[in-house]
Design an enzyme around this catalytic site. Structure first.
Site, PDB file in Angstrom:
ATOM      1  N   GLY A  70      30.942  17.256  57.923  1.00  0.00           N
ATOM      2  CA  GLY A  70      30.580  17.126  59.326  1.00  0.00           C
ATOM      3  C   GLY A  70      29.830  18.332  59.866  1.00  0.00           C
ATOM      4  O   GLY A  70      29.031  18.963  59.174  1.00  0.00           O
ATOM      5  N   SER A  71      30.095  18.671  61.116  1.00  0.00           N
ATOM      6  CA  SER A  71      29.320  19.697  61.821  1.00  0.00           C
ATOM      7  C   SER A  71      29.507  21.108  61.277  1.00  0.00           C
ATOM      8  O   SER A  71      28.794  22.023  61.687  1.00  0.00           O
ATOM      9  CB  SER A  71      29.680  19.682  63.308  1.00  0.00           C
ATOM     10  OG  SER A  71      29.313  18.443  63.892  1.00  0.00           O
ATOM     11  N   THR A  72      30.456  21.297  60.339  1.00  0.00           N
ATOM     12  CA  THR A  72      30.664  22.648  59.801  1.00  0.00           C
ATOM     13  C   THR A  72      29.461  23.134  58.985  1.00  0.00           C
ATOM     14  O   THR A  72      29.358  24.336  58.705  1.00  0.00           O
ATOM     15  CB  THR A  72      31.919  22.700  58.915  1.00  0.00           C
ATOM     16  OG1 THR A  72      31.795  21.739  57.863  1.00  0.00           O
ATOM     17  CG2 THR A  72      33.168  22.405  59.736  1.00  0.00           C
ATOM     18  N   VAL A  73      28.530  22.222  58.605  1.00  0.00           N
ATOM     19  CA  VAL A  73      27.346  22.657  57.846  1.00  0.00           C
ATOM     20  C   VAL A  73      26.168  23.010  58.758  1.00  0.00           C
ATOM     21  O   VAL A  73      25.140  23.515  58.285  1.00  0.00           O
ATOM     22  CB  VAL A  73      26.896  21.583  56.830  1.00  0.00           C
ATOM     23  CG1 VAL A  73      27.995  21.306  55.822  1.00  0.00           C
ATOM     24  CG2 VAL A  73      26.458  20.298  57.530  1.00  0.00           C
TER      25      VAL A  73
END
Length: 576
Positions: free
Chosen positions: A300-303
């Protein structure tokens, strides 16, 4: 008339006893001669044969068990040790001569079901060795030995003991009844831990009990000790807080990995739910999985920080760029959406608010080959190289198969699969000024396999932006740590299923580092399918990160880099 003599006629007996005596004497002398001849044959002519037969009955070889090596944490605290125990075995042929009441007494002392030993006595059977109970306490073995029952014997063995219990269960693993590694480190380093069994020659008495050692034939070689990078103090804190977070949020499971940002050492790796490795029998095998190292998920948005870093590093965007979002962005036949219309944003705001639209626009400025190569250099789609049993490789779709929408979704963490470990490892490049570290479960002083993936300037820029994520109006205010600057990123990921993405089923993720001014630690937390109402990464995994990071920094004595802390202000609208 004829007259008869009525007197008895007496006949003189024949004296034949002399002949009988001579025959008997001949037989006796012949028997004595045979006995003397046989004795002479056995004791003089075939003396060696007699000795061998005697030795077979009173001298024997036995195995000498080797100590299995210990598994230690980085401070030499034991995580797995071996203690001596006894294993009871019987000779069914000899038990045939034992009273049933004595056999029953042995069964009762050993806690065996009634008749278990008696059933082994089968007329005509040639079985001479059967284990009846393995790894029993030496005190109990002595009680049984005092009964002096023929056919019941004991062998010395070792039993594995795990002082940390469920705290390190999936990492350390366990051994089976024969002391062979089955999971975790016990399995991964079986060849080093197991040692080599020795042999010795002993004298036994008529009851087959060992009464004296004669000589050592082959000395046992004890297994090697394995020193892990794990700090058991931090491991305990991490397990306690992850357990609390999973239970509070009524989640299915959780996993956490904490790395040293300078060496790549794994300082903590915990999973919940767990199991007791001292009694693994009957445990659901799903509990044996080290979810942090073996399970894959879309990050998800952690990248998103890596997308911004790649574009800055390649010169595809400028640091001061402004990006229009408008809440939605059409890519081909598909539409990328944000949960709010954030309007025009700079790069710091893109990460602070976690805008899918802005990140997609940034991703599409880069050639697919370059974008894919950046992800690949960060370790996505390849093994982290721990050599841990079942360690995940992850997956990253080849750029030749991308279209614009695939590239856009990759920018916010869909279409790539990673483990918690791989995600934490990727963040070491942000924490250590652009240097990506290899990871290790063994203690080491430095990382000789580190590699630079982007410049120090880029890493510091992204790290500064990520500090705003943990500020009061960011998505991870609950991840802050009093006295320390924290930089990190949230991720709230819809779970994939057989028919596509599942409704109202999420993975809550947070990855961060501290102190942000010069990071010492990097941590990734994943909570699987929280059901208590909250599911955003900042609300579910953020508090776990905060509590564990605070404890770890305190244990390691890391100096604070922030004096003032901000008051708590919860706003579900800004948390993602």
């Amino acid at each position: 008339m004829r007259r008869f003599n009525t007197q008895k006629q007496t006949r003189k007996p024949v004296n034949d006893f002399a002949v009988r005596r001579k025959v008997l004497l001949a037989f006796m002398l012949g028997g004595m001669a045979l006995l003397v001849g046989r004795a002479f044959d056995l004791q003089v002519l075939n003396k060696q044969f007699l000795k061998q037969q005697g030795d077979m009955r009173h001298v024997s070889e036995v195995a000498v068990s080797a100590y299995r090596g210990m598994i230690l944490d980085r401070n030499d605290e034991p995580l797995a040790i071996s203690s001596p125990v006894e294993s009871a075995w019987v000779n069914p042929m000899e038990l045939a001569e034992v009273a049933p009441s004595d056999i029953k007494q042995v069964e009762q002392l050993l806690g065996l079901s009634e008749g278990k030993i008696a059933k082994l006595i089968i007329p005509g059977s040639k079985r001479q060795f059967v284990y009846v109970k393995r790894r029993i306490n030496p005190d109990l073995a002595e009680r049984v030995k005092k009964l002096s029952i023929k056919g019941v014997y004991f062998d010395r063995e070792f039993k594995r003991y795990y002082p940390a219990g469920p705290i390190s269960a999936q990492l350390v693993g366990f051994t089976n009844i024969d002391d062979v590694g089955q999971e975790g480190i016990e399995l991964a380093y079986e060849s080093l831990l197991k040692g080599v069994t020795g042999r010795k020659r002993v004298i036994r008495d008529g009851k087959r009990q060992i009464i004296a050692d004669i000589e050592a034939i082959k000395a046992p070689i004890n297994g090697q000790n394995i020193k892990l990078s794990i700090d058991e103090r931090i491991q305990y804190i991490a397990y306690r807080e992850l357990q609390a977070g999973v239970i509070e949020n009524q989640a299915d499971a959780g996993a956490l990995v904490l790395l040293d940002a300078k060496t790549g050492e794994v300082l903590a790796n915990v999973n919940y739910p767990s199991f007791n490795p001292n009694m693994p029998t009957g445990t659901n095998k799903g509990a044996f999985r080290n979810r942090g190292l073996t399970d894959l998920f879309e990050p998800g948005s952690t990248v998103k920080p890596f997308v911004i870093a790649a574009a800055l590093q390649g010169g595809f965007i400028k640091e001061g760029i402004k990006i229009e979002t408008d809440g939605a962005y059409r890519v081909g036949r598909n539409v990328v959406k944000d949960i709010h219309n954030y309007g025009t944003m700079d790069l710091t705001q893109v990460l602070k608010k976690s805008s899918n639209v802005a990140t997609s626009k940034v991703a599409l400025t880069m050639p697919p080959k370059y974008f894919w190569g950046f992800y690949h250099r960060l370790g996505f789609g390849v093994s982290a190289g721990l050599d841990f049993p079942g360690e995940a490789n992850g997956s990253l779709l080849d750029y030749h198969r991308w279209n614009n929408f695939a590239q856009a979704t990759l920018s916010f963490g869909y279409g790539v699969n990673t483990s918690v470990l791989q995600l934490a490892r990727a963040y070491t490049a942000l924490a250590d000024d652009g240097v990506l570290h290899s990871v290790s479960l063994l203690k080491r002083d430095e990382d000789t396999d580190e590699k630079r993936v982007f410049s120090s300037k880029t890493a510091k820029q992204i790290r500064s932006m990520l500090e705003h994520v943990v500020m009061q109006d960011g998505t991870a205010y609950l991840a802050r740590v009093d006295g320390y600057r924290v930089a990190g990123k949230t991720g709230t990921v819809r779970k994939a299923g057989a028919g596509g993405y599942k409704e109202k089923k999420y993975l809550s993720v947070f990855v961060g580092m501290a102190p942000a001014s010069n990071p010492r630690l990097v941590m990734a937390v994943m909570v699987d399918e929280p059901k208590a109402g909250k599911y955003y990464g900042g609300l579910v995994s953020g508090p776990v990160f905060s509590n564990v990071m605070a404890g770890a920094l305190r244990v390691l004595g890391v100096a604070q880099d922030q004096v003032e802390t901000m008051p708590l202000l919860l706003s579900n609208k800004t948390v993602q």
